[in-house]
Design an enzyme around this catalytic site. Sequence first.
Site, PDB file in Angstrom:
ATOM      1  N   SER A  21       0.952  -1.220   0.170  1.00 53.54           N
ATOM      2  CA  SER A  21       0.136  -0.045  -0.060  1.00 53.54           C
ATOM      3  C   SER A  21       0.974   1.189  -0.032  1.00 53.54           C
ATOM      4  CB  SER A  21      -0.676   0.113   1.175  1.00 53.54           C
ATOM      5  OG  SER A  21      -1.467   1.295   1.418  1.00 53.54           O
ATOM      6  N   TYR A  38      -2.149  -0.564  10.515  1.00 48.90           N
ATOM      7  CA  TYR A  38      -2.371  -1.141   8.941  1.00 48.90           C
ATOM      8  C   TYR A  38      -0.897  -0.572   8.244  1.00 48.90           C
ATOM      9  CZ  TYR A  38      -3.944  -1.090   4.183  1.00 48.90           C
ATOM     10  OH  TYR A  38      -4.088  -1.437   2.644  1.00 48.90           O
TER      11      TYR A  38
END
Length: 262
Positions: A151, A164
């Site tokens: 990501s 995350y």
Amino acid sequence: MSNILNEHFSLTGKVVLITGASSGIGEQLARAAARAGADVALAARRLDKIEKTAADIAAETGQKVIAVKLDVTDGDSVTACFDTVEAALGTVTVVGNNAGMAIPKWALEDTEEDWDRTMNTNLKGVWRVAQTAAKRMADAGVGGSIINTASILGLGVSPQQTTYATSKAGVVHLTKAMALELGRFGVRVNAICPGYFVTEINEEFLSSDNGQKMLRSTPARRAGKLSELEAPFLMLAADGASFISGVALPVDACHSIKLVGG
């Protein structure tokens, strides 16, 4: 032009395993792989969802496409998944290591349970799948390509994403470390680092007023289209990228540049 595209970016003869294939990015990558000529295994916890998708992709492309139950947080499940795919399609030579989750919270509100769930899926689960795939590729002497979904939050950070972002930063370094060691077996390891694409994980936020405001503040002023992930994935999966390994490729219309630059 068609000849050079086929020469460099065809997946004909490849066996592709896509984890987290029940929706969103995983489903998109599975469809792209089959359209590029690969036989494809869709893997996810929700077998009922991927069985229909697998049948639809097979009917559309004429490729062999199967659905396999997989929980990346369970080592036995990972082993069983690869056994099933090998029996049906042959040795997996391309992995779209895509299973992931997020629990958005402020750092002071995160719990150990949130941390463990996120890390077990996003980092340890990716490691499990990548290591299993690499071992089997090496044992079969076929080499291959592992593409981890990281990501842009593995490259920079934003609020309410401490756990995350940490898990995805781990995926970026896992990618580089494995690439360094596995090249001698003919196994390439790369990562794609998507910016904001609408998926089940973030759909509610991105459709909210705050989400729309955030998207308008990005360089592209919009979320990415899932189809815009196909070309980066196919490039890294195909033999045309045979000298590319250890790369964490942002697919984000330069959003990560703004993240890092402040």
